[in-house]
Design a protein around this motif. Structure first.
Motif, short mmCIF file in Angstrom:
data_model
loop_
_atom_site.label_atom_id
_atom_site.label_comp_id
_atom_site.label_asym_id
_atom_site.label_seq_id
_atom_site.Cartn_x
_atom_site.Cartn_y
_atom_site.Cartn_z
N ASP A 163 62.02 -13.02 65.22
CA ASP A 163 60.73 -12.38 64.99
C ASP A 163 59.73 -12.75 66.08
O ASP A 163 60.04 -13.51 67.00
CB ASP A 163 60.19 -12.70 63.59
CG ASP A 163 59.83 -14.17 63.41
OD1 ASP A 163 59.75 -14.92 64.41
OD2 ASP A 163 59.59 -14.58 62.26
N ASN A 222 68.23 -10.19 57.58
CA ASN A 222 67.99 -8.92 56.91
C ASN A 222 69.28 -8.44 56.28
O ASN A 222 70.35 -8.98 56.53
CB ASN A 222 67.47 -7.88 57.92
CG ASN A 222 68.37 -7.77 59.13
OD1 ASN A 222 69.52 -7.33 59.04
ND2 ASN A 222 67.87 -8.19 60.29
N ASN A 267 58.66 -5.29 66.74
CA ASN A 267 59.65 -4.52 65.98
C ASN A 267 61.09 -4.83 66.37
O ASN A 267 62.02 -4.27 65.79
CB ASN A 267 59.39 -3.01 66.11
CG ASN A 267 59.62 -2.47 67.51
OD1 ASN A 267 60.21 -3.10 68.37
ND2 ASN A 267 59.14 -1.25 67.76
N ASP A 314 63.62 -5.54 63.69
CA ASP A 314 64.07 -4.43 62.86
C ASP A 314 65.04 -3.50 63.59
O ASP A 314 65.58 -2.58 62.98
CB ASP A 314 62.86 -3.60 62.40
CG ASP A 314 61.86 -4.43 61.62
OD1 ASP A 314 62.28 -5.20 60.74
OD2 ASP A 314 60.64 -4.32 61.92
N LYS A 325 68.29 3.05 65.58
CA LYS A 325 67.17 2.42 64.88
C LYS A 325 65.83 2.47 65.60
O LYS A 325 64.80 2.13 64.99
CB LYS A 325 67.53 0.96 64.57
CG LYS A 325 68.68 0.84 63.58
CD LYS A 325 69.02 -0.61 63.27
CE LYS A 325 69.93 -1.24 64.31
NZ LYS A 325 70.40 -2.59 63.92
#
Length: 235
Positions: A118, A126, A184, A187, A228
């Motif tokens: 992060d 996740n 991001n 993710d 993604k």
């Protein structure tokens, strides 16, 4: 014992390996860019590159003209340089972590979860597992200081490579066209998927040094970006 979920990753990547009429295999793109820079070598002259099916199947868009040194910077940062080197160095630490998890909690080791880094430089987990399992894995992963220190370098290296790809006009046809930033990244880029897909028993030449498949690295990251990330900086 080394763990590599090759069957799972091949299934995940199977839908990304079809090269359409409007796109080129990465070997052709590298050749095009090299010729635009009057590079002295052609990728097709290197058997390890020209004959590698994984590299041939990477789906990328055709390139526009690169300014001097742009392609070399992108290649040595994203595709064959700094970024894959970080994951290569992570590979053994990750495999040791998974070997220990397989012994202590084999069911959790088999479950569908991933991890990334992060914006605060911590490894985060996740996937469709319980919050308790996520917390457990995050604690154990962040205790692995060697893995953590390598992972913390990924965002800066990737942002640098994407900036090189976008060039002076801020646009790109390859990885740089995607909207990826330090916030991001967690993710978009699943480190576990990269490491599982790149693990290989071979350890004989530079492209497979330390049980790391350089060609699978480029293919998997390209696949994850396509699946993604938002295309925001394309021509």
């Amino acid at each position: 014992m080394k763990i590599a979920n090759s069957a799972i990753n091949q299934a995940q990547l199977s839908t990304t390996k079809q090269v359409t009429d409007s796109k080129q295999p990465i070997t052709e793109e590298l050749n095009t860019a090299a010729k635009q820079q009057h590079a002295p070598s052609d990728i097709s002259n290197e058997p390890a590159l020209a004959n590698n099916q994984n590299l041939h199947n990477v789906e990328v868009t055709s390139v526009s003209v690169y300014e001097p040194d742009r392609f070399a910077k992108v290649s040595q940062t994203l595709y064959f340089g700094e970024l894959p080197s970080l994951f290569r160095d992570m590979q053994s630490h990750y495999q040791d972590f998974m070997s220990e998890l397989q012994k202590s909690d084999p069911q959790l080791a088999k479950q569908d979860w991933g991890f990334s880094v992060d914006e605060g430089g911590q490894l985060v987990v996740n996937g469709p597992i319980s919050d308790e399992s996520k917390a457990f894995l995050e604690e154990k992963l962040n205790e692995n200081t060697e893995l953590l220190e390598l992972a913390k370098q990924v965002p800066d290296v990737m942002m640098k490579g994407l900036a090189y790809d976008r060039g002076a006009d801020g646009k790109a046809n390859a990885w740089g066209k995607y909207d990826v930033n330090t916030e991001n990244l967690k993710d978009i880029l699943d480190f576990r998927e990269v490491l599982d897909s790149t693990y290989i028993e071979r350890d004989d030449i530079s492209y497979f040094k330390d049980n790391f498949n350089t060609f699978e690295f480029a293919e998997n990251v390209a696949s994850q970006l396509k699946r993604k990330a938002e295309v925001k900086f394309s021509y």
